[in-house]
Write a protein that holds these residues in place. Structure first.
Motif, PDB file in Angstrom:
ATOM      1  N   TYR A 309     -53.783 -58.768   4.638  1.00  0.00           N
ATOM      2  CA  TYR A 309     -53.256 -57.490   5.944  1.00  0.00           C
ATOM      3  C   TYR A 309     -55.712 -57.345   6.115  1.00  0.00           C
ATOM      4  O   TYR A 309     -56.403 -57.010   4.752  1.00  0.00           O
ATOM      5  CB  TYR A 309     -53.146 -56.707   5.245  1.00  0.00           C
ATOM      6  N   VAL A 310     -54.721 -57.592   7.547  1.00  0.00           N
ATOM      7  CA  VAL A 310     -57.174 -56.777   7.766  1.00  0.00           C
ATOM      8  C   VAL A 310     -56.650 -55.501   8.407  1.00  0.00           C
ATOM      9  O   VAL A 310     -56.228 -54.964   9.111  1.00  0.00           O
ATOM     10  CB  VAL A 310     -57.476 -58.064   8.416  1.00  0.00           C
ATOM     11  N   LEU A 311     -56.940 -54.543   8.131  1.00  0.00           N
ATOM     12  CA  LEU A 311     -57.904 -52.867   8.638  1.00  0.00           C
ATOM     13  C   LEU A 311     -58.542 -52.798   8.889  1.00  0.00           C
ATOM     14  O   LEU A 311     -59.813 -52.965   8.502  1.00  0.00           O
ATOM     15  CB  LEU A 311     -56.938 -52.054   7.052  1.00  0.00           C
ATOM     16  N   LEU A 312     -58.702 -52.667  10.370  1.00  0.00           N
ATOM     17  CA  LEU A 312     -59.654 -52.128  10.895  1.00  0.00           C
ATOM     18  C   LEU A 312     -59.592 -50.417  11.696  1.00  0.00           C
ATOM     19  O   LEU A 312     -58.551 -49.881  11.550  1.00  0.00           O
ATOM     20  CB  LEU A 312     -59.735 -52.848  12.334  1.00  0.00           C
ATOM     21  N   LYS A 313     -60.784 -49.766  11.153  1.00  0.00           N
ATOM     22  CA  LYS A 313     -60.810 -48.217  11.691  1.00  0.00           C
ATOM     23  C   LYS A 313     -61.221 -48.114  13.147  1.00  0.00           C
ATOM     24  O   LYS A 313     -61.667 -49.622  13.912  1.00  0.00           O
ATOM     25  CB  LYS A 313     -62.132 -47.557  11.210  1.00  0.00           C
ATOM     26  N   SER A 314     -60.031 -47.223  13.878  1.00  0.00           N
ATOM     27  CA  SER A 314     -60.042 -47.451  15.344  1.00  0.00           C
ATOM     28  C   SER A 314     -60.098 -45.484  15.193  1.00  0.00           C
ATOM     29  O   SER A 314     -59.396 -45.225  14.388  1.00  0.00           O
ATOM     30  CB  SER A 314     -58.981 -48.381  16.038  1.00  0.00           C
ATOM     31  N   SER A 315     -60.496 -44.760  16.327  1.00  0.00           N
ATOM     32  CA  SER A 315     -60.339 -43.337  16.765  1.00  0.00           C
ATOM     33  C   SER A 315     -59.311 -43.628  16.967  1.00  0.00           C
ATOM     34  O   SER A 315     -58.044 -43.618  17.893  1.00  0.00           O
ATOM     35  CB  SER A 315     -61.786 -43.090  18.085  1.00  0.00           C
ATOM     36  N   GLN A 316     -58.556 -42.013  16.988  1.00  0.00           N
ATOM     37  CA  GLN A 316     -57.468 -41.734  17.287  1.00  0.00           C
ATOM     38  C   GLN A 316     -57.151 -40.958  18.591  1.00  0.00           C
ATOM     39  O   GLN A 316     -58.517 -40.397  18.958  1.00  0.00           O
ATOM     40  CB  GLN A 316     -57.042 -40.537  16.254  1.00  0.00           C
ATOM     41  N   ARG A 317     -56.235 -41.691  19.346  1.00  0.00           N
ATOM     42  CA  ARG A 317     -56.145 -40.608  20.713  1.00  0.00           C
ATOM     43  C   ARG A 317     -54.847 -40.153  21.703  1.00  0.00           C
ATOM     44  O   ARG A 317     -53.636 -41.077  20.326  1.00  0.00           O
ATOM     45  CB  ARG A 317     -56.467 -41.465  21.702  1.00  0.00           C
ATOM     46  N   LYS A 318     -54.253 -38.901  22.003  1.00  0.00           N
ATOM     47  CA  LYS A 318     -53.146 -39.045  22.034  1.00  0.00           C
ATOM     48  C   LYS A 318     -52.528 -39.721  23.622  1.00  0.00           C
ATOM     49  O   LYS A 318     -53.486 -40.043  24.334  1.00  0.00           O
ATOM     50  CB  LYS A 318     -53.255 -37.930  23.549  1.00  0.00           C
ATOM     51  N   THR A 319     -51.553 -40.088  22.810  1.00  0.00           N
ATOM     52  CA  THR A 319     -51.161 -41.644  24.021  1.00  0.00           C
ATOM     53  C   THR A 319     -49.792 -41.748  24.045  1.00  0.00           C
ATOM     54  O   THR A 319     -48.446 -40.268  22.824  1.00  0.00           O
ATOM     55  CB  THR A 319     -51.418 -42.946  23.682  1.00  0.00           C
ATOM     56  N   LEU A 320     -48.594 -42.301  24.784  1.00  0.00           N
ATOM     57  CA  LEU A 320     -47.559 -42.271  24.114  1.00  0.00           C
ATOM     58  C   LEU A 320     -47.377 -43.644  23.052  1.00  0.00           C
ATOM     59  O   LEU A 320     -48.151 -44.551  23.008  1.00  0.00           O
ATOM     60  CB  LEU A 320     -46.586 -42.595  25.594  1.00  0.00           C
ATOM     61  N   ALA A 321     -46.038 -43.943  22.264  1.00  0.00           N
ATOM     62  CA  ALA A 321     -45.905 -45.135  21.517  1.00  0.00           C
ATOM     63  C   ALA A 321     -44.570 -44.940  21.504  1.00  0.00           C
ATOM     64  O   ALA A 321     -44.051 -43.752  21.176  1.00  0.00           O
ATOM     65  CB  ALA A 321     -47.269 -43.825  20.301  1.00  0.00           C
ATOM     66  N   LEU A 322     -44.562 -46.269  20.412  1.00  0.00           N
ATOM     67  CA  LEU A 322     -42.607 -46.475  20.256  1.00  0.00           C
ATOM     68  C   LEU A 322     -42.838 -46.506  19.276  1.00  0.00           C
ATOM     69  O   LEU A 322     -43.955 -48.010  19.123  1.00  0.00           O
ATOM     70  CB  LEU A 322     -42.134 -47.458  21.598  1.00  0.00           C
ATOM     71  N   PRO A 323     -41.442 -47.318  18.401  1.00  0.00           N
ATOM     72  CA  PRO A 323     -41.725 -48.039  17.077  1.00  0.00           C
ATOM     73  C   PRO A 323     -41.984 -49.815  17.299  1.00  0.00           C
ATOM     74  O   PRO A 323     -41.104 -50.113  18.592  1.00  0.00           O
ATOM     75  CB  PRO A 323     -40.286 -48.058  16.252  1.00  0.00           C
ATOM     76  N   ILE A 324     -42.728 -50.323  17.031  1.00  0.00           N
ATOM     77  CA  ILE A 324     -43.073 -51.523  16.792  1.00  0.00           C
ATOM     78  C   ILE A 324     -41.560 -52.496  17.765  1.00  0.00           C
ATOM     79  O   ILE A 324     -41.143 -53.045  17.774  1.00  0.00           O
ATOM     80  CB  ILE A 324     -43.630 -52.440  16.173  1.00  0.00           C
ATOM     81  N   ASN A 325     -40.369 -51.842  16.975  1.00  0.00           N
ATOM     82  CA  ASN A 325     -39.514 -53.310  17.334  1.00  0.00           C
ATOM     83  C   ASN A 325     -38.647 -52.896  18.700  1.00  0.00           C
ATOM     84  O   ASN A 325     -37.601 -53.603  18.804  1.00  0.00           O
ATOM     85  CB  ASN A 325     -37.940 -52.967  16.308  1.00  0.00           C
ATOM     86  N   ALA A 326     -38.841 -52.066  19.163  1.00  0.00           N
ATOM     87  CA  ALA A 326     -38.281 -51.737  20.454  1.00  0.00           C
ATOM     88  C   ALA A 326     -39.014 -51.855  21.353  1.00  0.00           C
ATOM     89  O   ALA A 326     -38.530 -52.635  22.703  1.00  0.00           O
ATOM     90  CB  ALA A 326     -39.042 -49.833  20.571  1.00  0.00           C
ATOM     91  N   VAL A 327     -40.628 -52.744  21.268  1.00  0.00           N
ATOM     92  CA  VAL A 327     -41.054 -53.913  22.176  1.00  0.00           C
ATOM     93  C   VAL A 327     -40.247 -55.677  21.830  1.00  0.00           C
ATOM     94  O   VAL A 327     -40.503 -55.807  20.922  1.00  0.00           O
ATOM     95  CB  VAL A 327     -42.067 -53.533  21.815  1.00  0.00           C
ATOM     96  N   ILE A 328     -40.005 -55.997  22.798  1.00  0.00           N
ATOM     97  CA  ILE A 328     -39.861 -57.490  22.824  1.00  0.00           C
ATOM     98  C   ILE A 328     -40.863 -57.778  24.158  1.00  0.00           C
ATOM     99  O   ILE A 328     -41.092 -57.620  24.823  1.00  0.00           O
ATOM    100  CB  ILE A 328     -38.961 -57.215  24.109  1.00  0.00           C
ATOM    101  N   ARG A 329     -41.862 -58.887  22.955  1.00  0.00           N
ATOM    102  CA  ARG A 329     -43.204 -59.446  23.664  1.00  0.00           C
ATOM    103  C   ARG A 329     -43.053 -61.125  23.473  1.00  0.00           C
ATOM    104  O   ARG A 329     -42.331 -61.754  22.234  1.00  0.00           O
ATOM    105  CB  ARG A 329     -43.763 -59.462  23.182  1.00  0.00           C
ATOM    106  N   ASP A 330     -43.252 -61.685  24.551  1.00  0.00           N
ATOM    107  CA  ASP A 330     -43.598 -63.109  24.555  1.00  0.00           C
ATOM    108  C   ASP A 330     -44.246 -63.514  25.239  1.00  0.00           C
ATOM    109  O   ASP A 330     -45.149 -62.662  25.906  1.00  0.00           O
ATOM    110  CB  ASP A 330     -41.862 -63.311  25.834  1.00  0.00           C
TER     111      ASP A 330
END
Length: 398
Positions: A309-330
């Motif tokens: 696993y590669v862990l990269l730091k990023s800044s926190q921000r306020k936004t809308l978020a969902l569980p990953i399994n809720a999103v269908i990607r292709d």
């Protein structure tokens, strides 16, 4: 009199038939099987496939073309669960799935300088470590043996005729020696040949690099052409952790920052590294890019092919978020299923962003308060395709 009676009887029957209400109405319920939804009947009974009782489903005249309605039993069996999307925070850490691979900057090939037959291989197994200068193989080569004879002949003529002729034997001798050097003999081997004056039919060649054997496609007795590869070697002192990243996540990555690589097979061992490379070309089918993190391999404990696993730091921000399994990607984009009314669902295209742990950012496509399917989205997608005969993403503006 008889004719009059029949006329009155026929008239009464006609009026009585017209006065009766129409009893046959099309049912607003059909029956299907929750295990085999392709089974559709107009009356109750058993499923002809699994023999379970058919489930009554009310026909919905309000179901739109881009929506799908499920029964209570379908929702229960499909584990369709929803949640109301709300504002939150995401960031701080981006986790990417990766695997360890060879550092291609530290791989090399050892090839034959002459054509001939491989008579002996000193290393025969993949994974063997070869040090620089170690004897690698012995070859029988007519061309090389002739070149040895030419060198000894030039050496002999120089000793015999150097004082009696104006011919520059040093130049002839150097030309013959250069041919041997060009074909891979070392200075030590040439000096030994000049000393013994007994050329061997077999010539031993030594490795020009060090590393672990990653490819060995030749065997003893095989013929090799000039330039043919004998072995491929890899220096494992550093490795690459290659991770896949969605194009929407690239803007969140600090390419000059430090990355942490976790090795789950080694009790969560963590190694600090740096991003060496970001692929400038994006795969148009998957919309996935590749980044490489170079990490040290102290003691050669790490092996290519290990998961990471590669862990990269990023800044926190306020936004809308969902569980990953809720999103269908292709390759066409990302969608989620939104509940429009009770038991009715609609596919909506969204723009995704940062991923952190098991959450994914929704940049556009949803609003606060939307009821989104968080589990069972893929089953809902399959049911829609089966029932409607089309992908819900068809016709959407990508």
């Amino acid at each position: 009199m008889r004719h009059l009676f029949m006329l009155l009887f026929s008239t009464s029957v006609l009026f009585s038939c017209k006065s009766k209400p129409h009893e046959h109405t099309e049912s607003d319920v059909y029956y299907t099987c929750s295990m085999d939804p392709q089974v559709i009947e107009h009356k109750p009974g058993k499923c002809p496939i699994c023999k379970m009782d058919l489930t009554p489903v009310k026909k919905s005249n309000g179901e739109k073309k881009d929506e799908i309605q499920l029964s209570d039993q379908q929702i229960q069996l499909g584990n369709i669960q929803t949640d109301t999307i709300r504002s939150g925070t995401i960031g701080d850490q981006l986790v990417l799935t990766a695997s360890l691979n060879f550092d291609q900057m530290k791989t090399s090939s050892v090839s034959s300088r002459v054509m001939g037959r491989i008579e002996k291989l000193y290393f025969k197994n993949l994974g063997d470590y070869v040090s620089k200068g170690a004897a690698l193989y012995a070859i029988y080569s007519e061309d090389l043996n002739n070149a040895k004879q030419e060198y000894l002949l030039a050496l002999d003529r120089k000793g015999t005729f150097a004082a009696e002729t104006a011919i520059d034997f040093d130049q002839l001798l150097q030309s013959a020696k250069n041919k041997l050097l060009l074909w891979g003999l070392s200075e030590a081997q040439i000096n030994e040949l000049a000393k013994t004056k007994k050329p061997s039919a077999l010539t031993t060649f030594y490795s020009t690099a060090s590393g672990y054997i990653t490819a060995l496609d030749i065997r003893e007795g095989d013929y090799v052409m000039e330039g043919g590869t004998i072995v491929k070697l890899a220096d494992l002192s550093t490795l690459w952790a290659e991770a896949q990243v969605y194009t929407s996540q690239l803007a969140e990555i600090d390419l000059n920052g430090t990355a942490t690589v976790q090795l789950p097979d080694m009790e969560g061992k963590e190694i600090k590294g740096r991003i060496e490379f970001v692929n400038p070309e994006i795969n148009p089918d998957t919309r996935i890019n590749l980044i490489r993190v170079s990490i040290p391999n102290t003691g050669n404990q790490l092996k290519p092919g290990m998961p990471a696993y590669v862990l990269l730091k990023s800044s926190q921000r306020k936004t809308l978020a969902l569980p990953i399994n809720a999103v269908i990607r292709d390759g066409k984009g990302a969608t989620v299923w939104v509940q429009t009314t009770s038991k009715t669902y609609k596919s909506v295209m969204v723009e995704t962003g940062l991923e952190s742990d098991d959450r994914i950012e929704i940049k556009s496509g949803l609003n606060v308060g939307d009821v989104v399917v968080i589990t069972g989205a893929y089953l809902l997608q399959s049911e829609y395709i089966f029932k409607k005969g089309a992908n819900p993403m068809e016709g959407m503006k990508m």
